[in-house]
Write a protein that holds these residues in place. Structure first.
Motif, PDB file in Angstrom:
ATOM      1  N   HIS A  55      69.983 -18.011 106.865  1.00 59.31           N
ATOM      2  CA  HIS A  55      68.845 -17.130 105.614  1.00 59.31           C
ATOM      3  C   HIS A  55      67.359 -16.930 106.288  1.00 59.31           C
ATOM      4  O   HIS A  55      67.310 -17.730 106.769  1.00 59.31           O
ATOM      5  N   PRO A  56      67.388 -15.895 105.814  1.00 58.01           N
ATOM      6  CA  PRO A  56      65.986 -15.423 105.981  1.00 58.01           C
ATOM      7  C   PRO A  56      64.998 -16.268 105.446  1.00 58.01           C
ATOM      8  O   PRO A  56      63.833 -15.894 106.158  1.00 58.01           O
ATOM      9  N   TYR A  64      59.186 -21.413 113.869  1.00 61.30           N
ATOM     10  CA  TYR A  64      57.655 -21.702 113.602  1.00 61.30           C
ATOM     11  C   TYR A  64      58.489 -23.462 114.594  1.00 61.30           C
ATOM     12  O   TYR A  64      57.635 -23.667 115.390  1.00 61.30           O
ATOM     13  N   VAL A  65      59.165 -24.541 113.734  1.00 64.42           N
ATOM     14  CA  VAL A  65      59.017 -25.645 114.559  1.00 64.42           C
ATOM     15  C   VAL A  65      59.293 -25.692 115.971  1.00 64.42           C
ATOM     16  O   VAL A  65      58.763 -26.448 117.090  1.00 64.42           O
ATOM     17  N   ASP A  92      62.849 -12.711 112.884  1.00 61.46           N
ATOM     18  CA  ASP A  92      62.844 -13.901 113.752  1.00 61.46           C
ATOM     19  C   ASP A  92      64.439 -14.100 114.629  1.00 61.46           C
ATOM     20  O   ASP A  92      64.645 -14.264 115.214  1.00 61.46           O
ATOM     21  N   ASN A  93      65.725 -13.062 113.967  1.00 60.55           N
ATOM     22  CA  ASN A  93      66.899 -13.348 114.572  1.00 60.55           C
ATOM     23  C   ASN A  93      66.304 -13.336 116.075  1.00 60.55           C
ATOM     24  O   ASN A  93      67.541 -13.607 117.504  1.00 60.55           O
ATOM     25  N   ASN A  94      65.626 -12.186 116.411  1.00 65.38           N
ATOM     26  CA  ASN A  94      65.463 -11.603 117.850  1.00 65.38           C
ATOM     27  C   ASN A  94      64.886 -12.700 118.936  1.00 65.38           C
ATOM     28  O   ASN A  94      64.462 -12.904 120.040  1.00 65.38           O
ATOM     29  N   LYS A  95      64.092 -14.111 118.332  1.00 67.92           N
ATOM     30  CA  LYS A  95      63.950 -15.118 118.957  1.00 67.92           C
ATOM     31  C   LYS A  95      65.478 -16.035 119.107  1.00 67.92           C
ATOM     32  O   LYS A  95      64.584 -17.476 119.909  1.00 67.92           O
ATOM     33  N   PHE A  96      66.207 -16.217 118.998  1.00 68.36           N
ATOM     34  CA  PHE A  96      67.728 -16.955 118.907  1.00 68.36           C
ATOM     35  C   PHE A  96      68.258 -16.177 120.457  1.00 68.36           C
ATOM     36  O   PHE A  96      69.061 -15.061 119.892  1.00 68.36           O
TER      37      PHE A  96
END
Length: 198
Positions: A55-56, A64-65, A92-96
């Protein structure tokens, strides 16, 4: 390869939108929802894995955590996303590293149903935590119970919204606890009710 002893925790959470059903927004505690997601992620990620449906409003909090923890814990997060929403994925998806993309069906409800079926059937879960949210929380609560009847269920009623309704209407009476309704000290709550039990 995941660390031995790492357990999967399903997170069902979102921040209700004012444009959706009023019954969710009128009891939603936005600060509590954010605090609970941050606390859960902080307590769980060093030891176990959080799996969620991307979920966005929640994905950026988890990232962040991860940044704050400053640990190499990419294998402790797994994000499911439906290709139906491909054009509006949050940055933020690209960070996973661990993202599972599920097929686009002929409608949003069918696409989301497929995502949930895949997420619940591909993984073994020790627990599910429910925070805030809208109708998807109620759907995921019912569906998760079917797929994982032995798993620990933890609806954090103090966050309000759909989770409060799940707690009041679907959660077994004998499992209810006033701390789930009134305790905003989420770090110690998750330690006692989740980490000490799985």
């Amino acid at each position: 390869m995941a660390t031995k002893g790492v357990k999967n925790i399903f997170l069902s959470a979102s921040i209700p939108l004012p444009s959706r059903d009023a019954k969710y927004i009128e009891t939603a505690d936005i600060i509590a929802i954010r605090d609970a997601v941050i606390a859960l992620t902080t307590v769980v990620l060093p030891h176990h894995r959080i799996i969620w449906g991307g979920h966005p409003s929640i994905t950026p909090l988890i990232y962040y955590v991860m940044e704050k923890l400053d640990m190499n814990i990419q294998e402790h997060v797994k994000l499911y996303q439906s290709l139906w929403f491909k054009d509006i994925f949050p940055p933020d998806n690209n960070k996973f590293e661990n993202i599972v993309f599920t097929k686009k069906e002929d409608s949003i409800p069918a696409s989301i149903k497929l995502l949930r079926e895949q997420m619940f059937s591909e993984n073994e879960f020790s627990a599910a935590v429910f925070i805030g949210g809208m109708d998807g929380i109620e759907d995921e609560y019912r569906m998760f119970k079917e797929y994982h009847p032995e798993a620990l269920l933890l609806p954090i009623a103090s966050t309000g919204a759909a989770t409060k309704l799940v707690y009041e209407n679907l959660f077994p009476q004998n499992l209810k606890n006033t701390r789930l309704e009134k305790d905003y000290g989420y770090m110690s709550l998750f330690q006692k009710f989740l980490m000490d039990k799985i």
